[in-house]
Design an enzyme around this catalytic site. Structure first.
Site, PDB file in Angstrom:
ATOM      1  N   ARG A 278      -6.686   5.900   0.326  1.00  0.00           N
ATOM      2  CA  ARG A 278      -7.374   6.978  -0.369  1.00  0.00           C
ATOM      3  C   ARG A 278      -6.687   7.329  -1.678  1.00  0.00           C
ATOM      4  O   ARG A 278      -7.295   7.810  -2.603  1.00  0.00           O
ATOM      5  CB  ARG A 278      -7.370   8.262   0.471  1.00  0.00           C
ATOM      6  CG  ARG A 278      -8.201   8.212   1.700  1.00  0.00           C
ATOM      7  CD  ARG A 278      -8.378   9.590   2.327  1.00  0.00           C
ATOM      8  NE  ARG A 278      -9.219   9.443   3.513  1.00  0.00           N
ATOM      9  CZ  ARG A 278      -8.753   9.093   4.701  1.00  0.00           C
ATOM     10  NH1 ARG A 278      -7.462   8.901   4.878  1.00  0.00           N
ATOM     11  NH2 ARG A 278      -9.566   8.961   5.724  1.00  0.00           N
TER      12      ARG A 278
ATOM     13  N   HIS B 127      -3.546  -4.865   0.520  1.00  0.00           N
ATOM     14  CA  HIS B 127      -2.850  -5.425   1.690  1.00  0.00           C
ATOM     15  C   HIS B 127      -2.926  -6.955   1.672  1.00  0.00           C
ATOM     16  O   HIS B 127      -3.842  -7.530   2.278  1.00  0.00           O
ATOM     17  CB  HIS B 127      -3.489  -4.916   2.980  1.00  0.00           C
ATOM     18  CG  HIS B 127      -3.250  -3.469   3.246  1.00  0.00           C
ATOM     19  ND1 HIS B 127      -2.169  -3.003   3.948  1.00  0.00           N
ATOM     20  CD2 HIS B 127      -3.961  -2.377   2.879  1.00  0.00           C
ATOM     21  CE1 HIS B 127      -2.220  -1.690   4.019  1.00  0.00           C
ATOM     22  NE2 HIS B 127      -3.296  -1.277   3.376  1.00  0.00           N
TER      23      HIS B 127
ATOM     24  N   GLU C 222      -1.316  -8.999   3.299  1.00  0.00           N
ATOM     25  CA  GLU C 222      -1.088  -9.584   4.635  1.00  0.00           C
ATOM     26  C   GLU C 222      -2.382  -9.990   5.337  1.00  0.00           C
ATOM     27  O   GLU C 222      -2.374 -10.891   6.177  1.00  0.00           O
ATOM     28  CB  GLU C 222      -0.279  -8.616   5.521  1.00  0.00           C
ATOM     29  CG  GLU C 222      -0.974  -7.324   5.940  1.00  0.00           C
ATOM     30  CD  GLU C 222      -0.795  -6.167   4.964  1.00  0.00           C
ATOM     31  OE1 GLU C 222      -0.531  -6.434   3.768  1.00  0.00           O
ATOM     32  OE2 GLU C 222      -0.946  -4.997   5.379  1.00  0.00           O
TER      33      GLU C 222
ATOM     34  N   CYS D  15       0.838  -1.203   0.000  1.00  0.00           N
ATOM     35  CA  CYS D  15       0.000   0.000   0.000  1.00  0.00           C
ATOM     36  C   CYS D  15       0.872   1.252   0.000  1.00  0.00           C
ATOM     37  O   CYS D  15       1.439   1.595  -1.026  1.00  0.00           O
ATOM     38  CB  CYS D  15      -0.985  -0.052   1.154  1.00  0.00           C
ATOM     39  SG  CYS D  15      -2.424   0.973   0.841  1.00  0.00           S
TER      40      CYS D  15
HETATM   41  N1  GLN Z   1      -1.784   6.821   2.938  1.00  0.00           N
HETATM   42  C1  GLN Z   1      -1.942   6.057   1.746  1.00  0.00           C
HETATM   43  C2  GLN Z   1      -3.313   6.226   1.138  1.00  0.00           C
HETATM   44  O1  GLN Z   1      -4.223   6.673   1.773  1.00  0.00           O
HETATM   45  C3  GLN Z   1      -1.634   4.594   1.973  1.00  0.00           C
HETATM   46  C4  GLN Z   1      -2.594   3.903   2.899  1.00  0.00           C
HETATM   47  C5  GLN Z   1      -2.096   2.577   3.410  1.00  0.00           C
HETATM   48  O2  GLN Z   1      -0.909   2.278   3.354  1.00  0.00           O
HETATM   49  N2  GLN Z   1      -2.969   1.768   3.944  1.00  0.00           N
HETATM   50  O3  GLN Z   1      -3.524   5.889  -0.009  1.00  0.00           O
END
Ligand code: GLN
Length: 548
Positions: A474, A521, A523, A393
């Site tokens: 986001r 994610h 994981e 991410c």
């Molecule tokens: N801050 C980033 C976003 O909002 C990544 C979010 C995350 O790693 N879960 O896209």
């Protein structure tokens, strides 16, 4: 609320101190019932007032676990899924905040028909309805309900009252109450002390709940004498006083509980048929865990490194993947901030010093700009030194930013999350979103499909052409730059089926032994017996590199 299907409700409360590992105990119970062929689910009741843990600081609350249906939940749900190997739903995590907001909304809508709205019965009914929903929506025969916090907390009171009422609602032989406590060892006299447990049970009984089982956390085995004493003061039969000693691995806890006949006791109480329990696979997995043939060291470069809990699913996913390859993985938590030095030369030195003896690097998810430059410097090091790298991410977004800056020479390229004015917004807001969003519940959450490019490392790892993975973010890769990146050698090996969203980036195999970033994610989907393919591919790549 009817219980026509004779479903069984097991409630777990905790006393004396917090952090007794009720979540692991609930998960272990779940596994032991599942391996007896019962359809089981686990629900967490969290007494805090946040509607969900999505906006809570990981230092206070640990990781936010995301379910397939897009709920941001307590990290215990991650343990539950990993142990019972079953996807949970939004309804599996209930917070006091979500209960009160539902009750107040109903009040505003006039649903209570002019009645006075009170803790009992309106709030307690709402809580009980959620418990019934969990068992119904997941179509389970048994629901294990873990009440967060400890008996005596102001916030827990209404939850205790609700689970007390459940016995009357669904019948005594359909409910069981387990109380988890601490039996401390006084080092001066080397004596186990039962008094805190006595008091805790007294407190629980004052709320109308009589425990059927006591699970005592302790660092020393409970003697018969101690069990007798606990039984005498608490009315719990001696064979239902179960000890839970610190285990080397959380995955051994079910075996310890099984050996003491915990499920037999519960089955007697719940009039459940005695069924054989098949733990062969679990045991052989633990055997592999304990007898590794290889060792390696992986660094997690994160922001919340002083707590073991902030990246718990990442740590577990690495462990599952490693066990499948008969490998012990030592995990080093490295502060991303310690890699952000003021000048370029000191930064390079800090990075080289901290990362040099690692076999692989994971840059996990995160929010906000603290430590970002350290994460980007890490990616640069991993790319240039051909150190296996997995970006999750935010980690994937850092890989994109690094590539833009250092390969494409897009000076000060960034995500608009960290630099809204950047000339190269390679990571940007989701189309259609605006800056005025509330902080809670505004993300791309839960399962979304991803199509895999044939011949890519990702596709090879998955052995499939399309997958569903869990999201929580986001920001996205900005498609304006797709061609520039492609031409410079970054592959977009996973895309949403409509090709609007980049899901996976990677460097082709010839260029790097393993360099993969996922916008989702992975994981969250890893389980001991079914490790996640991407994590497993990383471990395999590291072993191949070390051996080759
Ligand atoms: N801050 C980033 C976003 O909002 C990544 C979010 C995350 O790693 N879960 O896209």
């Amino acid at each position: 609320m009817s219980n026509s299907k004779n479903r069984k409700f097991i409630f777990i409360t905790g006393g004396v101190v917090s952090s007794l590992g009720k979540g692991i105990i609930a998960s272990s119970l779940g596994l032991l019932f599942k391996e007896r062929g019962f359809a089981v689910t686990i629900q967490k009741l969290d007494p805090y007032l946040n509607v969900d843990p999505g906006t809570m600081n990981p230092y206070q609350h640990g990781e936010v676990f995301v379910t397939a249906d897009g709920a941001e939940t307590d990290l215990d749900l991650g343990h539950y899924e990993r142990f019972i190997d079953r996807n949970l739903l939004r309804v599996n995590n209930v917070t006091a905040g979500s209960i009160y907001s539902a009750v107040l909304q109903k009040e505003r809508q006039g649903d209570y028909l002019g009645g006075t709205v009170q803790m009992v019965p309106q709030v307690s009914n709402e809580i009980k309805a959620r418990i019934h929903s969990a068992v119904e929506q997941t179509d389970s025969e048994i629901v294990i309900v873990e009440v967060g916090g400890t008996v005596g907390d102001i916030e827990s009171l209404i939850f205790l009252e609700s689970i007390r009422q459940m016995k009357k609602d669904v019948g005594a032989n359909n409910t069981a109450y387990i109380h988890v406590t601490l039996v401390p060892n006084l080092s001066a006299t080397n004596e186990l002390k039962t008094k805190p447990t006595q008091h805790s049970v007294e407190m629980l009984r004052s709320k109308g709940i009589i425990p059927d089982i006591l699970i005592c956390r302790s660092d020393k085995s409970l003697s018969e004498q101690i069990k007798q004493k606990l039984s005498l003061f608490t009315d719990v039969s001696e064979d239902s006083v179960i000890e839970c000693l610190d285990a080397k691995s959380i995955y051994e806890v079910p075996l310890n509980l099984e050996a003491q006949g915990l499920i037999d006791r519960l089955s007697d109480k719940l009039a459940l048929p005695a069924r054989p329990c098949d733990l062969t696979q679990w045991k052989s997995w633990i055997d592999k865990l304990k007898n590794p043939q290889h060792r390696l060291k992986i660094g997690i470069i994160g922001k919340y490194i002083n707590t073991g809990d902030a990246y718990i699913s990442v740590v577990e996913a690495l462990r599952h993947a490693a066990v499948a390859e008969r490998t012990y993985v030592k995990i080093e938590m490295i502060s991303a901030e310690s890699l952000c030095a003021s000048s370029e030369s000191t930064k390079d030195e800090a990075v080289a010093e901290l990362l040099a003896d690692l076999d692989g690097i994971v840059v996990p998810g995160g929010f906000g700009d603290r430590g970002i430059e350290g994460k980007i410097a890490t990616v640069e090091y991993a790319r240039e030194h051909k150190l296996p790298f997995l970006g999750l991410c935010l980690g994937m977004q850092c890989a994109v930013i690094e590539f833009a800056r250092n390969v494409l020479k897009f000076s000060r390229a960034n995500s608009t999350e960290f630099d809204p004015e950047t000339a190269y917004p390679v990571i940007d807001f989701l189309p259609g979103q605006s800056n005025e969003l509330e902080k809670g519940g505004t993300m791309r959450l839960g399962n979304y499909p991803c199509k895999l490019q044939s011949g890519s490392q990702a596709q090879e790892a998955y052995g499939a052409d399309a997958v569903l993975e869990r999201h929580r973010h986001r920001y996205e890769f900005n498609n304006t730059y797709l061609d520039s990146f492609r031409k410079a050698g970054l592959s977009f090996s996973g895309l949403s089926p409509d090709q609007k969203f980049v899901e996976i980036v990677e460097l082709p195999l010839g260029a790097h032994p393993f360099f993969v970033g996922t916008q989702f994610h992975p994981e969250y989907r890893s389980r001991p017996l079914t490790p996640h393919p991407i994590f497993r591919a990383m471990i395999k790549a590291i072993l191949a590199k070390k051996q080759g």
